[in-house]
Design a protein around this motif. Structure first.
Motif, PDB file in Angstrom:
ATOM      1  N   PRO A 202       0.805  -1.235   0.000  1.00  0.00           N
ATOM      2  CA  PRO A 202       0.000   0.000   0.000  1.00  0.00           C
ATOM      3  C   PRO A 202       0.834   1.279   0.000  1.00  0.00           C
ATOM      4  O   PRO A 202       0.371   2.307   0.513  1.00  0.00           O
ATOM      5  CB  PRO A 202      -0.795  -0.136   1.295  1.00  0.00           C
ATOM      6  N   ALA A 203       2.045   1.243  -0.541  1.00  0.00           N
ATOM      7  CA  ALA A 203       2.906   2.429  -0.476  1.00  0.00           C
ATOM      8  C   ALA A 203       2.279   3.617  -1.205  1.00  0.00           C
ATOM      9  O   ALA A 203       2.296   4.758  -0.708  1.00  0.00           O
ATOM     10  CB  ALA A 203       4.273   2.101  -1.081  1.00  0.00           C
ATOM     11  N   LEU A 204       1.684   3.379  -2.378  1.00  0.00           N
ATOM     12  CA  LEU A 204       1.057   4.475  -3.129  1.00  0.00           C
ATOM     13  C   LEU A 204      -0.129   5.058  -2.378  1.00  0.00           C
ATOM     14  O   LEU A 204      -0.286   6.286  -2.308  1.00  0.00           O
ATOM     15  CB  LEU A 204       0.624   3.960  -4.497  1.00  0.00           C
ATOM     16  N   TYR A 205      -0.944   4.192  -1.783  1.00  0.00           N
ATOM     17  CA  TYR A 205      -2.123   4.677  -1.068  1.00  0.00           C
ATOM     18  C   TYR A 205      -1.728   5.463   0.188  1.00  0.00           C
ATOM     19  O   TYR A 205      -2.379   6.455   0.532  1.00  0.00           O
ATOM     20  CB  TYR A 205      -3.026   3.503  -0.696  1.00  0.00           C
ATOM     21  N   VAL A 206      -0.680   5.031   0.860  1.00  0.00           N
ATOM     22  CA  VAL A 206      -0.226   5.753   2.044  1.00  0.00           C
ATOM     23  C   VAL A 206       0.297   7.134   1.652  1.00  0.00           C
ATOM     24  O   VAL A 206       0.018   8.145   2.326  1.00  0.00           O
ATOM     25  CB  VAL A 206       0.855   4.945   2.788  1.00  0.00           C
ATOM     26  N   ALA A 207       1.051   7.208   0.535  1.00  0.00           N
ATOM     27  CA  ALA A 207       1.562   8.501   0.079  1.00  0.00           C
ATOM     28  C   ALA A 207       0.421   9.450  -0.293  1.00  0.00           C
ATOM     29  O   ALA A 207       0.448  10.638   0.056  1.00  0.00           O
ATOM     30  CB  ALA A 207       2.504   8.306  -1.102  1.00  0.00           C
ATOM     31  N   LEU A 208      -0.585   8.935  -0.991  1.00  0.00           N
ATOM     32  CA  LEU A 208      -1.732   9.772  -1.352  1.00  0.00           C
ATOM     33  C   LEU A 208      -2.529  10.176  -0.117  1.00  0.00           C
ATOM     34  O   LEU A 208      -3.051  11.298  -0.045  1.00  0.00           O
ATOM     35  CB  LEU A 208      -2.625   9.021  -2.342  1.00  0.00           C
ATOM     36  N   ARG A 209      -2.631   9.270   0.849  1.00  0.00           N
ATOM     37  CA  ARG A 209      -3.363   9.592   2.078  1.00  0.00           C
ATOM     38  C   ARG A 209      -2.667  10.696   2.852  1.00  0.00           C
ATOM     39  O   ARG A 209      -3.319  11.593   3.418  1.00  0.00           O
ATOM     40  CB  ARG A 209      -3.493   8.326   2.920  1.00  0.00           C
ATOM     41  N   VAL A 210      -1.343  10.689   2.893  1.00  0.00           N
ATOM     42  CA  VAL A 210      -0.600  11.734   3.597  1.00  0.00           C
ATOM     43  C   VAL A 210      -0.671  13.058   2.827  1.00  0.00           C
ATOM     44  O   VAL A 210      -0.793  14.139   3.423  1.00  0.00           O
ATOM     45  CB  VAL A 210       0.860  11.288   3.810  1.00  0.00           C
ATOM     46  N   ARG A 211      -0.639  12.980   1.512  1.00  0.00           N
ATOM     47  CA  ARG A 211      -0.652  14.206   0.702  1.00  0.00           C
ATOM     48  C   ARG A 211      -2.008  14.896   0.740  1.00  0.00           C
ATOM     49  O   ARG A 211      -2.093  16.111   0.952  1.00  0.00           O
ATOM     50  CB  ARG A 211      -0.278  13.862  -0.743  1.00  0.00           C
ATOM     51  N   ASP A 212      -3.080  14.143   0.528  1.00  0.00           N
ATOM     52  CA  ASP A 212      -4.418  14.735   0.508  1.00  0.00           C
ATOM     53  C   ASP A 212      -5.387  13.744   1.140  1.00  0.00           C
ATOM     54  O   ASP A 212      -5.861  12.813   0.473  1.00  0.00           O
ATOM     55  CB  ASP A 212      -4.838  15.054  -0.924  1.00  0.00           C
ATOM     56  N   PRO A 213      -5.703  13.889   2.424  1.00  0.00           N
ATOM     57  CA  PRO A 213      -6.603  12.933   3.080  1.00  0.00           C
ATOM     58  C   PRO A 213      -8.001  12.899   2.488  1.00  0.00           C
ATOM     59  O   PRO A 213      -8.715  11.908   2.638  1.00  0.00           O
ATOM     60  CB  PRO A 213      -6.624  13.432   4.533  1.00  0.00           C
ATOM     61  N   ARG A 214      -8.404  13.990   1.783  1.00  0.00           N
ATOM     62  CA  ARG A 214      -9.751  14.007   1.223  1.00  0.00           C
ATOM     63  C   ARG A 214      -9.941  13.020   0.075  1.00  0.00           C
ATOM     64  O   ARG A 214     -11.069  12.749  -0.329  1.00  0.00           O
ATOM     65  CB  ARG A 214     -10.076  15.418   0.731  1.00  0.00           C
ATOM     66  N   MET A 215      -8.860  12.479  -0.447  1.00  0.00           N
ATOM     67  CA  MET A 215      -8.976  11.506  -1.529  1.00  0.00           C
ATOM     68  C   MET A 215      -9.483  10.156  -1.046  1.00  0.00           C
ATOM     69  O   MET A 215      -9.892   9.321  -1.852  1.00  0.00           O
ATOM     70  CB  MET A 215      -7.614  11.334  -2.226  1.00  0.00           C
ATOM     71  N   PHE A 216      -9.452   9.926   0.273  1.00  0.00           N
ATOM     72  CA  PHE A 216      -9.902   8.660   0.837  1.00  0.00           C
ATOM     73  C   PHE A 216     -10.948   8.941   1.916  1.00  0.00           C
ATOM     74  O   PHE A 216     -10.653   8.902   3.104  1.00  0.00           O
ATOM     75  CB  PHE A 216      -8.729   7.865   1.425  1.00  0.00           C
ATOM     76  N   PRO A 217     -12.163   9.298   1.504  1.00  0.00           N
ATOM     77  CA  PRO A 217     -13.203   9.581   2.513  1.00  0.00           C
ATOM     78  C   PRO A 217     -13.610   8.316   3.246  1.00  0.00           C
ATOM     79  O   PRO A 217     -13.774   7.253   2.655  1.00  0.00           O
ATOM     80  CB  PRO A 217     -14.358  10.155   1.679  1.00  0.00           C
ATOM     81  N   GLY A 218     -13.751   8.454   4.565  1.00  0.00           N
ATOM     82  CA  GLY A 218     -14.151   7.315   5.378  1.00  0.00           C
ATOM     83  C   GLY A 218     -15.439   7.529   6.129  1.00  0.00           C
ATOM     84  O   GLY A 218     -15.816   6.697   6.951  1.00  0.00           O
ATOM     85  N   GLY A 219     -16.141   8.643   5.863  1.00  0.00           N
ATOM     86  CA  GLY A 219     -17.392   8.924   6.540  1.00  0.00           C
ATOM     87  C   GLY A 219     -17.613  10.415   6.633  1.00  0.00           C
ATOM     88  O   GLY A 219     -16.831  11.233   6.105  1.00  0.00           O
ATOM     89  N   VAL A 220     -18.667  10.800   7.314  1.00  0.00           N
ATOM     90  CA  VAL A 220     -18.999  12.205   7.495  1.00  0.00           C
ATOM     91  C   VAL A 220     -19.219  12.466   8.975  1.00  0.00           C
ATOM     92  O   VAL A 220     -19.512  11.548   9.754  1.00  0.00           O
ATOM     93  CB  VAL A 220     -20.256  12.599   6.691  1.00  0.00           C
ATOM     94  N   CYS A 221     -19.079  13.726   9.350  1.00  0.00           N
ATOM     95  CA  CYS A 221     -19.252  14.147  10.736  1.00  0.00           C
ATOM     96  C   CYS A 221     -20.146  15.392  10.754  1.00  0.00           C
ATOM     97  O   CYS A 221     -19.938  16.314   9.936  1.00  0.00           O
ATOM     98  CB  CYS A 221     -17.899  14.440  11.383  1.00  0.00           C
ATOM     99  N   TYR A 222     -21.109  15.409  11.653  1.00  0.00           N
ATOM    100  CA  TYR A 222     -22.028  16.539  11.813  1.00  0.00           C
ATOM    101  C   TYR A 222     -21.720  17.235  13.137  1.00  0.00           C
ATOM    102  O   TYR A 222     -21.606  16.584  14.174  1.00  0.00           O
ATOM    103  CB  TYR A 222     -23.480  16.070  11.810  1.00  0.00           C
ATOM    104  N   ASP A 223     -21.583  18.566  13.087  1.00  0.00           N
ATOM    105  CA  ASP A 223     -21.411  19.342  14.300  1.00  0.00           C
ATOM    106  C   ASP A 223     -22.111  20.685  14.127  1.00  0.00           C
ATOM    107  O   ASP A 223     -22.390  21.133  13.014  1.00  0.00           O
ATOM    108  CB  ASP A 223     -19.932  19.536  14.641  1.00  0.00           C
ATOM    109  N   THR A 224     -22.391  21.324  15.226  1.00  0.00           N
ATOM    110  CA  THR A 224     -23.059  22.623  15.184  1.00  0.00           C
ATOM    111  C   THR A 224     -22.081  23.696  14.745  1.00  0.00           C
ATOM    112  O   THR A 224     -20.913  23.710  15.162  1.00  0.00           O
ATOM    113  CB  THR A 224     -23.613  22.970  16.569  1.00  0.00           C
ATOM    114  N   ASN A 225     -22.541  24.556  13.883  1.00  0.00           N
ATOM    115  CA  ASN A 225     -21.700  25.618  13.335  1.00  0.00           C
ATOM    116  C   ASN A 225     -21.854  26.867  14.194  1.00  0.00           C
ATOM    117  O   ASN A 225     -22.951  27.424  14.322  1.00  0.00           O
ATOM    118  CB  ASN A 225     -22.100  25.909  11.894  1.00  0.00           C
TER     119      ASN A 225
END
Length: 300
Positions: A202-225
């Motif tokens: 997974p070397a490529l995926y780890v590099a992409l994850r460190v560079r731009d975490p938004r490329m690997f969405p794992g869910g959503v979070c709701y909070d009050t603005n």
């Protein structure tokens, strides 16, 4: 390229290593067992019989494997060219298959020793039940009481004594070939682990994850603005289709046309870095089921 360019030297080294570790060392171990290994006094008759049997099997294996030694250079060349086709993983697969074929005789020796050891254990267990006045009921699969004659007890005593004195000799040969069989299986397991690491790197995926975490969405979070705290929505009841307007006035002028609301902010959560290595966990589960199970020694 290195294997192809130096195929003769590599094939010679492989043949010498196989002869040393699968034939010569095995013969030396069997000859060592013919004496008093580690100070253990074995039965001379059974020890000599088992030693001659396994030495004959080693000699038979050398005669069977001798015609294939001339093909070892071709195997090295195939392993070298397979790297151009399938990469290093293909070379590891060829090495694993070659190891399994060249150590096939150790599996034969292990099976012979296991059969003798199992037969002796079953016989000793049956004779032990004879002393207790019991026998195994095959139909009901249980131990029942039984009355034996004097002749049966006498013969059982003689056989039990003989097998008890012969048991250490069989046990020593059994443990010897079990150790060699486990060594071969662990070597194959190590090659499979390396093969899994190469196929699921997974070397490529780890590099992409460190560079731009938004490329690997794992869910959503709701909070009050906090930007929209203490605001109210003005509902235009008298004007259908009118846009909804936000007001900063904390006190509603009219409960009929204003409502207190909570504004939620949704943001994406990237998957954790540990989730990128889930395939290694699957490899470990498969490795454990294959090489760390009770039936490991029954694999050819």
């Amino acid at each position: 390229a290195v294997l192809v360019a130096h195929s003769h030297e590599v094939s010679t080294w492989v043949l010498n290593a196989l002869k040393q570790h699968t034939v010569t060392s095995l013969q030396q171990t069997i000859v060592w067992l013919r004496g008093w290994p580690a100070g253990l006094k074995l039965n001379n008759g059974l020890d000599g019989f088992l030693a001659e049997l396994f030495l004959w099997l080693v000699h038979f294996w050398t005669l069977v494997f001798q015609p294939f030694t001339s093909c070892m250079r071709a195997v090295v060349v195939v392993a070298g060219y397979s790297g151009f086709v399938g990469g290093c993983s293909m070379q590891l697969a060829v090495i694993s298959d070659t190891l399994a074929l060249t150590t096939l005789h150790t599996y034969w020796f292990y099976m012979v020793a296991t059969r003798i050891f199992h037969w002796q254990l079953v016989t000793l267990y049956s004779l032990f039940n004879l002393f207790r006045g019991r026998k195994h009921n095959v139909l009901r699969n249980r131990i029942d009481s039984c009355d034996y004659d004097l002749d049966q007890l006498l013969i059982g005593t003689i056989l039990f004594t003989l097998l008890t004195y012969l048991f250490p000799t069989v046990l020593v040969y059994y443990l010897t070939f079990v150790g060699r069989r486990l060594a071969v299986i662990m070597a194959q397991g190590l090659l499979e682990i390396m093969l899994g690491l190469l196929n699921h790197n997974p070397a490529l995926y780890v590099a992409l994850r460190v560079r731009d975490p938004r490329m690997f969405p794992g869910g959503v979070c709701y909070d009050t603005n906090s930007k929209y705290e203490r605001r109210f929505i003005e509902a235009a009841w008298h004007m259908p289709g009118s846009p909804v307007r936000l007001s900063r006035d904390p006190i509603p002028l009219s409960a009929r046309n204003r409502m207190n609301v909570t504004v939620l902010h949704m943001r994406s959560l990237p998957i954790p870095v540990s989730a990128l290595f889930f395939q290694y966990y699957q490899i470990w589960v498969q490795f454990s089921a294959t090489y760390l199970s009770q039936g490991i020694l029954s694999r050819p």
